[in-house]
Design an enzyme around this catalytic site. Structure first.
Site, mmCIF file in Angstrom:
data_model
loop_
_atom_site.group_PDB
_atom_site.id
_atom_site.type_symbol
_atom_site.label_atom_id
_atom_site.label_comp_id
_atom_site.label_asym_id
_atom_site.label_seq_id
_atom_site.Cartn_x
_atom_site.Cartn_y
_atom_site.Cartn_z
ATOM 1 N N ASP A 16 16.667 2.677 -0.204
ATOM 2 C CA ASP A 16 16.903 4.107 -0.119
ATOM 3 C C ASP A 16 18.381 4.254 0.224
ATOM 4 O O ASP A 16 18.798 3.929 1.330
ATOM 5 C CB ASP A 16 16.005 4.693 0.980
ATOM 6 C CG ASP A 16 16.229 6.180 1.172
ATOM 7 O OD1 ASP A 16 17.199 6.718 0.616
ATOM 8 O OD2 ASP A 16 15.430 6.795 1.912
ATOM 9 N N ASP A 57 12.197 8.288 -2.865
ATOM 10 C CA ASP A 57 13.632 8.246 -2.563
ATOM 11 C C ASP A 57 14.217 6.840 -2.642
ATOM 12 O O ASP A 57 15.326 6.606 -2.168
ATOM 13 C CB ASP A 57 13.904 8.865 -1.185
ATOM 14 C CG ASP A 57 13.212 8.119 -0.053
ATOM 15 O OD1 ASP A 57 12.613 7.060 -0.298
ATOM 16 O OD2 ASP A 57 13.280 8.612 1.090
ATOM 17 N N TYR A 95 21.341 13.439 0.866
ATOM 18 C CA TYR A 95 20.719 13.215 2.167
ATOM 19 C C TYR A 95 20.472 11.729 2.412
ATOM 20 O O TYR A 95 20.025 11.005 1.520
ATOM 21 C CB TYR A 95 19.413 14.019 2.281
ATOM 22 C CG TYR A 95 19.065 14.178 3.730
ATOM 23 C CD1 TYR A 95 19.867 14.965 4.558
ATOM 24 C CD2 TYR A 95 18.010 13.481 4.285
ATOM 25 C CE1 TYR A 95 19.607 15.063 5.906
ATOM 26 C CE2 TYR A 95 17.737 13.586 5.633
ATOM 27 C CZ TYR A 95 18.548 14.379 6.440
ATOM 28 O OH TYR A 95 18.295 14.461 7.773
ATOM 29 N N GLN A 99 21.224 4.948 3.744
ATOM 30 C CA GLN A 99 20.231 4.792 4.821
ATOM 31 C C GLN A 99 19.718 3.363 5.035
ATOM 32 O O GLN A 99 19.633 2.886 6.153
ATOM 33 C CB GLN A 99 19.044 5.713 4.536
ATOM 34 C CG GLN A 99 17.965 5.676 5.609
ATOM 35 C CD GLN A 99 16.726 6.454 5.174
ATOM 36 O OE1 GLN A 99 16.733 7.660 5.224
ATOM 37 N NE2 GLN A 99 15.688 5.742 4.765
ATOM 38 N N LYS A 137 7.102 6.044 1.111
ATOM 39 C CA LYS A 137 6.522 6.639 2.324
ATOM 40 C C LYS A 137 5.337 5.826 2.839
ATOM 41 O O LYS A 137 4.324 6.354 3.280
ATOM 42 C CB LYS A 137 6.091 8.094 2.084
ATOM 43 C CG LYS A 137 7.224 9.005 1.623
ATOM 44 C CD LYS A 137 8.301 9.200 2.676
ATOM 45 C CE LYS A 137 9.397 10.150 2.209
ATOM 46 N NZ LYS A 137 10.477 9.469 1.450
ATOM 47 N N TYR A 233 13.924 3.273 14.725
ATOM 48 C CA TYR A 233 13.262 3.798 13.530
ATOM 49 C C TYR A 233 14.298 4.249 12.501
ATOM 50 O O TYR A 233 15.154 5.054 12.804
ATOM 51 C CB TYR A 233 12.350 4.980 13.873
ATOM 52 C CG TYR A 233 11.720 5.538 12.624
ATOM 53 C CD1 TYR A 233 10.713 4.834 11.988
ATOM 54 C CD2 TYR A 233 12.162 6.723 12.052
ATOM 55 C CE1 TYR A 233 10.152 5.297 10.807
ATOM 56 C CE2 TYR A 233 11.611 7.197 10.874
ATOM 57 C CZ TYR A 233 10.603 6.477 10.263
ATOM 58 O OH TYR A 233 10.063 6.931 9.088
ATOM 59 N N LYS A 236 10.369 4.040 6.824
ATOM 60 C CA LYS A 236 9.394 2.989 6.509
ATOM 61 C C LYS A 236 9.969 2.039 5.458
ATOM 62 O O LYS A 236 11.013 2.298 4.883
ATOM 63 C CB LYS A 236 8.110 3.632 5.987
ATOM 64 C CG LYS A 236 7.239 4.157 7.112
ATOM 65 C CD LYS A 236 6.397 3.052 7.727
ATOM 66 C CE LYS A 236 5.604 3.604 8.908
ATOM 67 N NZ LYS A 236 5.258 2.568 9.880
ATOM 68 N N GLN A 246 -4.023 -11.722 -16.243
ATOM 69 C CA GLN A 246 -4.736 -12.266 -17.423
ATOM 70 C C GLN A 246 -4.783 -13.794 -17.481
ATOM 71 O O GLN A 246 -4.100 -14.475 -16.764
ATOM 72 C CB GLN A 246 -4.094 -11.734 -18.718
ATOM 73 C CG GLN A 246 -3.981 -10.228 -18.809
ATOM 74 C CD GLN A 246 -5.273 -9.469 -19.028
ATOM 75 O OE1 GLN A 246 -5.365 -8.312 -18.703
ATOM 76 N NE2 GLN A 246 -6.293 -10.124 -19.593
HETATM 77 C C1 F6R Z 1 9.667 9.025 6.067
HETATM 78 C C2 F6R Z 1 10.787 9.871 5.648
HETATM 79 C C3 F6R Z 1 10.761 11.309 5.955
HETATM 80 C C4 F6R Z 1 11.667 11.635 7.141
HETATM 81 C C5 F6R Z 1 11.601 13.117 7.501
HETATM 82 C C6 F6R Z 1 12.583 13.482 8.629
HETATM 83 O O1 F6R Z 1 9.867 7.693 5.684
HETATM 84 O O2 F6R Z 1 11.750 9.395 5.085
HETATM 85 O O3 F6R Z 1 9.458 11.773 6.156
HETATM 86 O O4 F6R Z 1 11.290 10.861 8.243
HETATM 87 O O5 F6R Z 1 11.947 13.899 6.370
HETATM 88 O O6 F6R Z 1 13.843 13.081 8.241
HETATM 89 P P1 F6R Z 1 15.155 13.411 9.101
HETATM 90 O O7 F6R Z 1 14.924 12.877 10.462
HETATM 91 O O8 F6R Z 1 16.209 12.659 8.323
HETATM 92 O O9 F6R Z 1 15.343 14.890 9.055
HETATM 93 MG MG MG Z 2 11.568 5.717 0.707
HETATM 94 MG MG MG Z 3 13.588 7.172 2.776
#
Ligand code: F6R
Ligand code: MG
Ligand code: MG
Length: 376
Positions: A16, A57, A95, A99, A137, A233, A236, A246
């Site tokens: 991501d 993403d 965004y 990451q 996710k 964190y 994920k 096969q």
């Molecule tokens: C889960 C994920 C999203 C973010 C959520 C909050 O893996 O990527 O559910 O955790 O959108 O994101 P922030 O903290 O970046 O606003």
């Molecule tokens: Mg992802």
């Molecule tokens: Mg992500």
């Protein structure tokens, strides 16, 4: 003298590196960078075939080559591609730019640096059908349940009963992602022990499957745990997997039938919820509803002569396997289960258990209350 047959490697490496409007999809400019870089690498002879796509993403780089697993040049190609895509994401102020790129300098292997990796080196059979799965996710343990169904459950895989090539069973390599230790269990003999372990998908992950009678490699999954690398964190691990099909292995249909129904995986919103896994075609590979539901795509193709079988223009022949009404029921179930869980809000079991939430930002919220607790 007999020549050692050249081996072919299927690598899928994903990260991501930035998403559009939150964490739900990879916009075209980033996919274009993947396409440009891999095309170049194909021209230079580093890789023989590639396919760039996205799962939610996550930017996914599927590469077929003859350089083996953990090859520094292949990993560097992926790392440099992600770096360039992250830079583009930053410039567009997308965004979560960059990451999953948790380390600075590349030092030979992309494992442990943030991106997820699944690789399989094979001695090509006369014809080698492959399925690649990519999910968003959720986490690597999300594949435990289908891997069990595909390679150990005779109610799922008719070949376990009907095909003598499979009746010796399969060996599962399971990684304990907390202790970083692995064990191999053979089914059917150790099926109960296997379930005892992989029934805890947040910790124990099926990392490889081999056919027991000859150790033929059949499946491999990514096993990263971003939180353990980053110490906090950071999302994920959104896993990828490669499965061979096969001719003495589960048929394509036996590999896909576990997805006839939705099942529950950890992840979804903020990596903190149980959610129903929804199989989708590439066109629906966007995590919208409560940042989900967790979605999985599956691509089917043939590997031969060190590459993906392609058309006359060199375009790889890829089948978007879940883009099929056969999976409409699973999609409907996923939405229905999603509604049931969301009705519960932030109460377990909709939210993950307290133990798992240790790896999220929840402890920071609870910290404020610590001083206010008085002896009861
Ligand atoms: C889960 C994920 C999203 C973010 C959520 C909050 O893996 O990527 O559910 O955790 O959108 O994101 P922030 O903290 O970046 O606003
Ligand atoms: Mg992802
Ligand atoms: Mg992500």
């Amino acid at each position: 003298m007999s020549r050692t047959p050249e081996k072919t490697t299927v690598s899928i490496i994903k990260a991501d590196v930035g998403s559009l409007a939150g964490h739900h999809t990879v916009p075209k400019p980033l996919l274009d960078i993947g396409e440009k870089r891999l095309k170049e690498a194909q021209k230079n002879g580093l890789i023989n075939s590639y396919y760039v796509f996205h799962a939610g993403d996550d930017l996914e780089l599927l590469m077929v080559h003859t350089r083996g697993e953990s090859n520094p040049d292949i990993h560097k190609l992926a790392w440099d591609t992600f770096k360039e895509a992250a830079k583009k994401a930053s410039s567009l102020k997308l965004y979560g730019a960059g990451q999953d790129l948790l380390k600075q300098a590349f030092s030979g292997n992309i494992r442990g640096m943030g991106p997820g990796v699944a690789e399989m080196e094979i001695e090509e059979r006369r014809s080698d059908p492959i399925v690649v799965f990519a999910a968003d996710k959720t986490e690597p343990g999300a594949y435990n349940y289908p891997m069990f169904r595909i390679f150990a459950d005779p109610a799922n895989t008719a070949g376990l009963i009907i095909d003598p090539n499979m009746s010796g069973g399969f060996k599962f390599e399971v990684l304990d992602t907390v202790e970083n230790k692995k064990i191999v269990l053979k089914c059917p003999e150790e099926m109960y022990e296997l379930i005892a372990l992989i029934g805890t998908p947040g910790r124990n992950v099926v990392s490889r499957v081999r056919r027991a009678r000859d150790d033929l490699i059949c499946a491999t999954t990514s096993t990263t745990r971003l939180a353990l690398i980053a110490g906090r964190y950071v999302g994920k691990d959104d896993p990828v997997s490669i499965v061979r099909a096969q001719h003495g292995l589960p048929a394509l249909g036996e590999i896909l039938v576990p997805f006839m129904h939705s099942y529950f995986v950890e992840g979804w919103m903020r990596g903190s919820h149980w959610g129903p896994l929804m199989p989708v075609g590439l066109k629906d590979s966007r995590c919208t509803l409560f940042d989900g539901p967790p979605r999985i795509v599956a691509l089917g193709f043939q590997v031969g002569n060190g590459k993906i079988a392609s058309d006359d223009d060199g375009v790889p022949l890829i089948s978007d396997l879940f883009d099929d009404p056969a999976f409409d029921m699973a999609r409907r179930e996923a939405i229905e289960y999603a509604a049931v869980l969301r009705r519960m809000g932030e109460f377990e079991p909709a939210r993950l258990s307290a133990e798992v939430m240790e790896y999220t930002t929840l402890p920071q919220v609870l910290e404020k209350l610590r001083a206010r607790f008085k002896p009861a």
